[in-house]
Design a protein around this motif. Structure first.
Motif, PDB file in Angstrom:
ATOM      1  N   GLN A   1     -54.570  -4.842 -35.879  1.00 21.36           N
ATOM      2  CA  GLN A   1     -54.503  -4.357 -34.509  1.00 21.36           C
ATOM      3  C   GLN A   1     -54.064  -2.899 -34.487  1.00 21.36           C
ATOM      4  N   ARG A   2     -54.403  -2.238 -33.412  1.00 18.84           N
ATOM      5  CA  ARG A   2     -53.954  -0.865 -33.255  1.00 18.84           C
ATOM      6  C   ARG A   2     -52.437  -0.838 -33.135  1.00 18.84           C
ATOM      7  N   GLU A   3     -51.855   0.210 -33.725  1.00 21.54           N
ATOM      8  CA  GLU A   3     -50.409   0.366 -33.650  1.00 21.54           C
ATOM      9  C   GLU A   3     -50.082   1.747 -33.111  1.00 21.54           C
ATOM     10  N   LEU A   4     -48.990   1.816 -32.389  1.00 21.46           N
ATOM     11  CA  LEU A   4     -48.579   3.088 -31.800  1.00 21.46           C
ATOM     12  C   LEU A   4     -48.105   4.039 -32.883  1.00 21.46           C
ATOM     13  N   VAL A   5     -48.589   5.272 -32.797  1.00 27.39           N
ATOM     14  CA  VAL A   5     -48.110   6.335 -33.678  1.00 27.39           C
ATOM     15  C   VAL A   5     -47.056   7.150 -32.942  1.00 27.39           C
ATOM     16  N   ALA A   6     -47.427   7.634 -31.755  1.00 22.33           N
ATOM     17  CA  ALA A   6     -46.509   8.467 -30.973  1.00 22.33           C
ATOM     18  C   ALA A   6     -47.017   8.547 -29.542  1.00 22.33           C
ATOM     19  N   SER A   7     -46.099   8.800 -28.618  1.00 24.23           N
ATOM     20  CA  SER A   7     -46.475   8.987 -27.225  1.00 24.23           C
ATOM     21  C   SER A   7     -45.689  10.146 -26.639  1.00 24.23           C
ATOM     22  N   ILE A   8     -46.206  10.674 -25.528  1.00 27.14           N
ATOM     23  CA  ILE A   8     -45.559  11.807 -24.873  1.00 27.14           C
ATOM     24  C   ILE A   8     -45.814  11.742 -23.378  1.00 27.14           C
ATOM     25  N   THR A   9     -44.755  11.959 -22.603  1.00 27.22           N
ATOM     26  CA  THR A   9     -44.891  11.988 -21.161  1.00 27.22           C
ATOM     27  C   THR A   9     -45.299  13.392 -20.713  1.00 27.22           C
ATOM     28  N   SER A  10     -45.596  13.516 -19.435  1.00 27.69           N
ATOM     29  CA  SER A  10     -45.996  14.828 -18.935  1.00 27.69           C
ATOM     30  C   SER A  10     -44.861  15.832 -19.046  1.00 27.69           C
ATOM     31  N   GLY A  11     -43.646  15.343 -19.006  1.00 29.18           N
ATOM     32  CA  GLY A  11     -42.494  16.227 -19.122  1.00 29.18           C
ATOM     33  C   GLY A  11     -42.117  16.566 -20.549  1.00 29.18           C
TER      34      GLY A  11
END
Length: 123
Positions: free
Chosen positions: A48-58
């Motif tokens: 399954q796909r796994e999260l690498v990184a995320s970023i909010t608009s801020g």
């Protein structure tokens, strides 16, 4: 039409670097890009796909533990683009990397995916 287009994947030697880009286009993103949390996922064959990184608009970021210190996610809201700088790459990082845009509006979730870009780390 909403589109997420990834670029920057390819073949790199162990210890090398790559920078992935994801350009968001379409009427929704032209107006609401900053409302979306942008993320990079990766997928190994048969997994399954796994999260690498995320970023909010801020600019608040979140990383999977194995990527901390090696990968950096960033976004340019003026260009509707998100980036993933990957350093010290290892063969275990070989995967298809996907861009994701997600927004929650009241009880509705808007979720979009790019087509994926292959990253291969090999000597």
């Amino acid at each position: 039409q909403v589109q997420l287009v990834e670029s920057g994947g390819g073949l790199v030697q162990p210890g090398g670097s790559l920078r992935l880009s994801c350009a968001a286009s379409g009427s929704i993103f032209s107006t609401f890009f900053t409302n979306y949390v942008m993320a990079w996922y990766r997928q190994f064959p048969g997994k399954q796909r796994e999260l690498v990184a995320s970023i909010t608009s801020g600019g608040s970021t979140n990383y999977a533990d194995s990527m901390k210190g090696r990968f950096t996610i960033s976004r340019d809201n003026a260009k509707n683009t998100v980036y993933l700088q990957m350093n010290s790459l290892e063969p275990e990082d070989t995967a298809v990397y996907y861009c994701n845009a997600r927004r929650v509006v009241l009880a509705s979730v808007n979720n979009y995916w790019g087509q994926g870009t292959q990253v291969t780390v090999s000597s």
